[in-house]
Motif scaffolding. Structure first.
Motif, PDB file in Angstrom:
ATOM      1  N   ARG A 262       0.670  -1.129   0.062  1.00 26.79           N
ATOM      2  CA  ARG A 262      -0.205   0.106  -0.128  1.00 26.79           C
ATOM      3  C   ARG A 262       0.896   1.184  -0.316  1.00 26.79           C
ATOM      4  N   SER A 263       2.003   1.187  -0.038  1.00 28.91           N
ATOM      5  CA  SER A 263       3.057   2.314   0.116  1.00 28.91           C
ATOM      6  C   SER A 263       3.437   2.737  -1.395  1.00 28.91           C
ATOM      7  N   SER A 264       4.254   3.800  -1.486  1.00 33.71           N
ATOM      8  CA  SER A 264       4.481   4.259  -2.656  1.00 33.71           C
ATOM      9  C   SER A 264       6.021   3.472  -3.236  1.00 33.71           C
ATOM     10  N   ARG A 265       6.198   2.514  -2.463  1.00 35.67           N
ATOM     11  CA  ARG A 265       7.452   1.538  -2.817  1.00 35.67           C
ATOM     12  C   ARG A 265       6.883   0.247  -3.212  1.00 35.67           C
ATOM     13  N   ALA A 266       5.755   0.321  -3.541  1.00 32.47           N
ATOM     14  CA  ALA A 266       5.150  -1.252  -3.940  1.00 32.47           C
ATOM     15  C   ALA A 266       5.745  -1.622  -5.087  1.00 32.47           C
ATOM     16  N   SER A 267       6.342  -0.940  -6.060  1.00 32.26           N
ATOM     17  CA  SER A 267       6.927  -1.287  -7.033  1.00 32.26           C
ATOM     18  C   SER A 267       8.340  -1.818  -7.021  1.00 32.26           C
ATOM     19  N   GLY A 268       8.916  -1.503  -5.684  1.00 29.81           N
ATOM     20  CA  GLY A 268      10.456  -1.708  -5.459  1.00 29.81           C
ATOM     21  C   GLY A 268      10.208  -3.103  -4.672  1.00 29.81           C
ATOM     22  N   PRO A 269      11.641  -3.594  -4.465  1.00 30.24           N
ATOM     23  CA  PRO A 269      11.514  -4.909  -3.737  1.00 30.24           C
ATOM     24  C   PRO A 269      11.105  -4.976  -2.202  1.00 30.24           C
ATOM     25  N   PHE A 270      10.519  -5.984  -1.882  1.00 30.49           N
ATOM     26  CA  PHE A 270      10.253  -6.410  -0.428  1.00 30.49           C
ATOM     27  C   PHE A 270      11.235  -7.752  -0.122  1.00 30.49           C
ATOM     28  N   VAL A 271      12.103  -7.364   0.811  1.00 31.71           N
ATOM     29  CA  VAL A 271      12.951  -8.249   1.097  1.00 31.71           C
ATOM     30  C   VAL A 271      12.933  -8.671   2.808  1.00 31.71           C
ATOM     31  N   LYS A 272      12.952  -9.680   2.848  1.00 32.29           N
ATOM     32  CA  LYS A 272      12.667 -10.322   4.363  1.00 32.29           C
ATOM     33  C   LYS A 272      13.869 -11.032   4.787  1.00 32.29           C
ATOM     34  N   ILE A 273      14.281 -10.847   6.125  1.00 35.05           N
ATOM     35  CA  ILE A 273      15.336 -11.375   6.874  1.00 35.05           C
ATOM     36  C   ILE A 273      14.764 -11.837   8.240  1.00 35.05           C
ATOM     37  N   ASN A 274      15.323 -13.116   8.626  1.00 37.01           N
ATOM     38  CA  ASN A 274      14.719 -13.617  10.060  1.00 37.01           C
ATOM     39  C   ASN A 274      16.179 -13.570  10.661  1.00 37.01           C
ATOM     40  N   SER A 275      16.275 -12.887  11.819  1.00 31.01           N
ATOM     41  CA  SER A 275      17.403 -12.843  12.418  1.00 31.01           C
ATOM     42  C   SER A 275      17.679 -14.139  13.232  1.00 31.01           C
ATOM     43  N   THR A 276      16.699 -14.687  13.649  1.00 29.55           N
ATOM     44  CA  THR A 276      16.931 -15.971  14.434  1.00 29.55           C
ATOM     45  C   THR A 276      17.267 -17.172  13.451  1.00 29.55           C
ATOM     46  N   ALA A 277      17.092 -17.186  12.174  1.00 32.67           N
ATOM     47  CA  ALA A 277      17.260 -18.218  11.248  1.00 32.67           C
ATOM     48  C   ALA A 277      18.776 -18.047  10.622  1.00 32.67           C
ATOM     49  N   ILE A 278      19.754 -17.162  10.914  1.00 35.36           N
ATOM     50  CA  ILE A 278      20.739 -16.877  10.395  1.00 35.36           C
ATOM     51  C   ILE A 278      21.798 -16.886  11.812  1.00 35.36           C
ATOM     52  N   PRO A 279      22.907 -17.781  11.734  1.00 35.86           N
ATOM     53  CA  PRO A 279      23.903 -17.671  12.830  1.00 35.86           C
ATOM     54  C   PRO A 279      24.437 -16.318  13.073  1.00 35.86           C
ATOM     55  N   GLU A 280      24.581 -16.064  14.523  1.00 33.59           N
ATOM     56  CA  GLU A 280      24.988 -14.607  14.856  1.00 33.59           C
ATOM     57  C   GLU A 280      26.265 -14.087  14.022  1.00 33.59           C
TER      58      GLU A 280
ATOM     59  N   LEU B  91      27.103 -14.634  11.043  1.00 31.70           N
ATOM     60  CA  LEU B  91      26.737 -14.427   9.650  1.00 31.70           C
ATOM     61  C   LEU B  91      25.863 -13.288   9.483  1.00 31.70           C
ATOM     62  N   LEU B  92      24.947 -12.940  10.567  1.00 31.07           N
ATOM     63  CA  LEU B  92      23.944 -11.855  10.247  1.00 31.07           C
ATOM     64  C   LEU B  92      24.371 -10.732   9.897  1.00 31.07           C
ATOM     65  N   GLU B  93      25.460 -10.321  10.097  1.00 29.72           N
ATOM     66  CA  GLU B  93      26.148  -8.806   9.963  1.00 29.72           C
ATOM     67  C   GLU B  93      26.462  -8.882   8.346  1.00 29.72           C
ATOM     68  N   SER B  94      27.123  -9.922   7.789  1.00 27.41           N
ATOM     69  CA  SER B  94      27.166 -10.149   6.404  1.00 27.41           C
ATOM     70  C   SER B  94      25.886  -9.872   5.664  1.00 27.41           C
ATOM     71  N   GLU B  95      24.973 -10.872   6.266  1.00 23.53           N
ATOM     72  CA  GLU B  95      23.841 -10.813   5.305  1.00 23.53           C
ATOM     73  C   GLU B  95      23.059  -9.578   5.392  1.00 23.53           C
TER      74      GLU B  95
ATOM     75  N   GLY C 248      24.429  -7.088   0.533  1.00 23.46           N
ATOM     76  CA  GLY C 248      23.648  -7.417   1.652  1.00 23.46           C
ATOM     77  C   GLY C 248      22.254  -7.163   1.616  1.00 23.46           C
ATOM     78  N   LYS C 249      21.428  -7.516   2.127  1.00 23.23           N
ATOM     79  CA  LYS C 249      20.025  -7.240   2.245  1.00 23.23           C
ATOM     80  C   LYS C 249      19.430  -5.671   2.234  1.00 23.23           C
ATOM     81  N   PHE C 250      20.219  -4.935   2.982  1.00 16.55           N
ATOM     82  CA  PHE C 250      19.965  -3.342   2.631  1.00 16.55           C
ATOM     83  C   PHE C 250      20.178  -2.986   1.222  1.00 16.55           C
ATOM     84  N   GLU C 251      21.208  -3.572   0.499  1.00 18.12           N
ATOM     85  CA  GLU C 251      21.381  -3.056  -0.901  1.00 18.12           C
ATOM     86  C   GLU C 251      20.321  -3.740  -1.658  1.00 18.12           C
TER      87      GLU C 251
END
Length: 458
Positions: free
Chosen positions: A186-204, A206-210, A228-231
């Motif tokens: 519903r946002s103006s970013r709807a045409s952009g990517p939606f990236v999900k990351i679950n911090s509990t599913a990634i070893p501590e 490796l989380l920073e590099s993810e 990374g996910k931010f990019e």
């Protein structure tokens, strides 16, 4: 201009009320008996009725009951010179909204009339808003018949139009990821990517590099550079699930990204700027994590710009039938064959359960029932719910009441202490062995605000 009907057999009192209420800005009709009053109610648009209890012919109580049959929401103020407790109780049982004794001051009647009209207006506005919510916020993958879920969707709609960071709270399995997707769509970013990351599913380690990516040679095994996910979420939305479990070192770097919208990859020196909206979710109470020192206070306030709290399924059970039918429909689409229906008895069994695993658990139980049933309807015998044992392995009695979580039990205990203390927070805190500030925090958590919970003793 509100219209008031005055039913009074004494002409002098009737005329005084007509003149005074007319001067106060009201339009009035009047009748000397109940029969004429009912005729006016049928012909005119009346907003409030003032009636005497002692009338010729049809009595005041009988008139009151007849008027409420014509319009159950109509406010009725009764007046009488025979003011006993019994007549007051009878009038209220018949549907009167207020009660005034003769003789009365005209100013007193005006106050009563204005109060009842204000109450009616607020009730009408509330009904209109609820109807608007029920028709507006309708999504194919989200069930929200209940008022609590409609409020969640209304808030999600409002915040979607902004760029604010959102913190979604709620127990595991309540559907936090669905609300995050909704805000993105519903946002103006709807045409952009939606990236999900679950911090509990990634070893501590490796989380920073993810999150931030890494350069070639940043560590053993880093044969190539990786974003990374931010990019990856640039110009879109990053959904960071279970943010309460992020280690302290990563919390510091995450705070910088939220403040400055820039970071460096692991092992890199080039500063990368991103345009990302962050939506975070947690099943933990981050305020408790602040007290424990496991979560940074500055990061908490950066994340908690717009909090959205999803209620557990046990608090909106009216949504369970629609959820069950949604899950059955999904199963039919996946298997490409007709799925069984569900009997009223089986559905009632699902509604009555307390669902500690929330919507996710309900979906699993429905899928299990579909797999086990041999008929065209799911029956109670097809539903197998993993109930918690009432006793622990040592054979001792359970610590918690049947069907209650620790949080529920604590909330009930807080409410009971607050009730026994008659709303005195200091006394309730002493009963529970808590500081007054700690009790205030817990009261706010269960919906008793500081302002509304003040008592005459404080």
């Amino acid at each position: 201009m509100p219209t008031i009907l005055i039913v009074e057999d004494e002409a002098r009192i009737r005329r005084l009320l007509e003149l005074d209420l007319g001067e106060a800005g009201f339009h009035t009709f009047s009748a000397a008996d109940a029969e004429k009053g009912l005729d006016l109610l049928r012909r005119e648009q009346i907003d409030l009725v003032i009636t005497d209890l002692k009338l010729p012919g049809m009595g005041g109580l009988e008139f009151l009951q007849a008027a409420k049959r014509l319009n159950g929401a109509l406010p009725v103020v009764v007046m009488t010179a025979y003011g006993t407790v019994e007549t007051a109780v009878d009038a209220m049982k018949a549907g009167a909204t207020d009660y005034i004794l003769k003789p009365f001051a005209l100013a007193e009647m005006r106050l009563v009339v204005q109060k009842e009209l204000d109450v009616r207006r607020l009730r009408e506005e509330n009904r209109t808003l609820r109807e608007a919510l029920a028709t507006r916020y309708d999504y194919p993958n989200i069930v929200a018949r209940s008022s609590k879920m409609q409020e969640v969707l209304a808030l999600a709609e409002r915040v979607a139009a902004t760029v604010s960071t959102v913190l979604i709270g709620g127990e595991s399995g309540v559907g936090k990821d669905l609300i995050a997707h909704l805000i993105h769509q519903r946002s103006s970013r709807a045409s952009g990517p939606f990236v999900k990351i679950n911090s509990t599913a990634i070893p501590e380690n490796l989380l920073e590099s993810e999150l931030f990516g890494y350069e070639k040679g940043a560590f053993t095994g880093a044969a190539t550079s990786k974003p990374g996910k931010f990019e990856l979420a640039d110009k879109g939305t990053l959904f960071l699930d279970e943010i309460g479990d992020i280690p302290p070192v990563t919390q510091v770097k995450l705070l910088r990204v939220l403040q400055e919208r820039e970071f460096e990859r692991l092992g890199g020196t080039r500063t990368i700027k991103v345009d990302v909206r962050l939506i975070a979710a947690t099943n933990r109470d981050l305020r408790v994590a602040l007290e424990e020192g496991t979560f940074r206070e500055d990061l908490y306030y950066r994340l908690n710009v717009v909090p959205i709290d999803l209620p557990p399924l046990r608090e909106h059970k009216e949504d369970i039938p629609d959820l069950v039918h949604l899950f059955l429909s999904r199963l039919g689409q996946r298997s490409q064959k007709a799925q069984p229906g569900i009997s009223p008895e089986a559905l009632q069994l699902l509604v009555e359960f307390h669902w500690p695993g929330n919507v996710r658990e309900l979906e699993n139980i429905v899928e299990r029932a579909c797999a086990l049933t041999t008929g065209t309807l799911i029956e109670p015998s097809d539903i197998h719910i993993d109930r918690l044992p009432s006793r622990d392995p040592s054979g001792q009695a359970a610590l918690l009441p049947e069907g209650k979580t620790l949080d529920q039990w604590e909330d009930d205990l807080i409410r009971e202490a607050y009730r026994r203390a008659n709303g005195n927070k200091s006394e309730a805190a002493r009963m529970l062995g808590l500081s007054r500030n700690a009790l205030r925090y817990r009261l706010e958590k269960i919906g008793i605000s500081d302002d509304s919970s003040k008592s005459p003793q404080e």
